[in-house]
Design an enzyme around this catalytic site. Structure first.
Site, PDB file in Angstrom:
ATOM      1  N   ASP A  21       0.861  -1.172   0.000  1.00 30.39           N
ATOM      2  CA  ASP A  21       0.000   0.000   0.000  1.00 30.39           C
ATOM      3  C   ASP A  21       0.910   1.238   0.000  1.00 30.39           C
ATOM      4  O   ASP A  21       2.074   1.151   0.389  1.00 30.39           O
ATOM      5  CB  ASP A  21      -0.866  -0.052   1.268  1.00 30.39           C
ATOM      6  CG  ASP A  21      -1.593   1.246   1.546  1.00 30.39           C
ATOM      7  OD1 ASP A  21      -2.279   1.739   0.631  1.00 30.39           O
ATOM      8  OD2 ASP A  21      -1.476   1.763   2.674  1.00 30.39           O
ATOM      9  N   ASP A  23      -0.284   5.083   0.795  1.00 34.15           N
ATOM     10  CA  ASP A  23      -0.572   6.128   1.775  1.00 34.15           C
ATOM     11  C   ASP A  23      -0.477   5.602   3.201  1.00 34.15           C
ATOM     12  O   ASP A  23      -1.085   4.584   3.540  1.00 34.15           O
ATOM     13  CB  ASP A  23      -1.974   6.701   1.529  1.00 34.15           C
ATOM     14  CG  ASP A  23      -2.070   7.406   0.187  1.00 34.15           C
ATOM     15  OD1 ASP A  23      -1.633   8.559   0.107  1.00 34.15           O
ATOM     16  OD2 ASP A  23      -2.563   6.787  -0.776  1.00 34.15           O
TER      17      ASP A  23
END
Length: 231
Positions: A21, A23
């Site tokens: 991922d 963010d």
């Protein structure tokens, strides 16, 4: 002092595929919240982001709602947000580049936006990035996001599809994230890691990194510090 630990079999510790991922995992901020700051709606957008990451809201709907609030934002503000707000988390570049140097395929998969993932992927050393697209017209955001939205199921599909393409068993994969939309890929991966994660994610992951930087993921895989790619 607090430490992070990970108990796992000795054999097969070095994973051949990394799906991460972006963010609040590879970078320290939420890009959508930072764009909202430029648009003057950060408080409203951040509140929705927090609820979505905790699993209290359906991701796709929450994304459409937040992006709609960015309508009219000059496209030039995306580069300003990247330059002023986006920073790699400590250890991110060493983590990704060391895995890549040892032959692992490294994929950045985000429910955020390609404008940011394309730049972060280069900065950190990922082979490929996948994310959502922001609609734009006449130099401004239209408040729309490209369909279909890349969310929880798409992240899982990226992990499974990439493993299949490489001829890997899921046991040979590593997934890392912090939010509810990372949960499916974290559960499916051979080593699923919750990084500074929301409670719903931390409860399900194989391992947690709450204290150390991202190079902890290299130690978990049996890399020695001498193996680290740090230049």
């Amino acid at each position: 002092s607090a430490i992070d630990h990970c108990v796992q079999p000795w054999n097969g510790r070095r994973k051949r595929l990394l799906v991460a991922d972006m963010d609040s995992t590879i970078i320290s901020c939420e890009c959508l919240d930072e764009l909202a700051d430029f648009a003057g709606v950060k408080a409203q957008v951040s509140a929705i982001t927090e609820r979505a990451m905790r699993g209290e809201l359906e991701f796709e709907g929450a994304l459409r709602e937040r992006v709609a609030m960015l309508k009219g934002l000059p496209v030039t503000d995306l580069q300003l947000a990247y330059d002023q707000r986006v920073r790699l988390n400590p250890g991110a570049r060493t983590f990704v580049r060391t895995m890549a140097a040892s032959g692992a395929r490294c994929l950045l998969v985000s429910g955020g936006f390609t404008f940011f993932t394309s730049r972060v992927a280069v900065a950190a050393g990922f082979h490929e990035d996948r994310a959502n697209t922001l609609g734009e017209a006449d130099g401004a955001l239209t408040g729309t996001v490209g369909e279909p939205i890349l969310g929880r199921e798409a992240k899982l599909a990226a992990l499974a599809g990439e493993a299949r393409a490489l001829g890997l068993d899921l046991a040979q994969t590593l997934a890392i994230g912090d939010g509810a939309n990372d949960l499916a890929m974290i559960e499916a991966a051979g080593l699923g890691v919750a990084y500074r994660a929301k409670p719903i994610v931390a409860a399900q992951a194989d391992a947690k990194v709450d204290h150390a930087d991202l190079t902890a993921l290299l130690y978990f895989q049996g890399y020695a510090q001498a193996d680290f790619v740090t230049d």
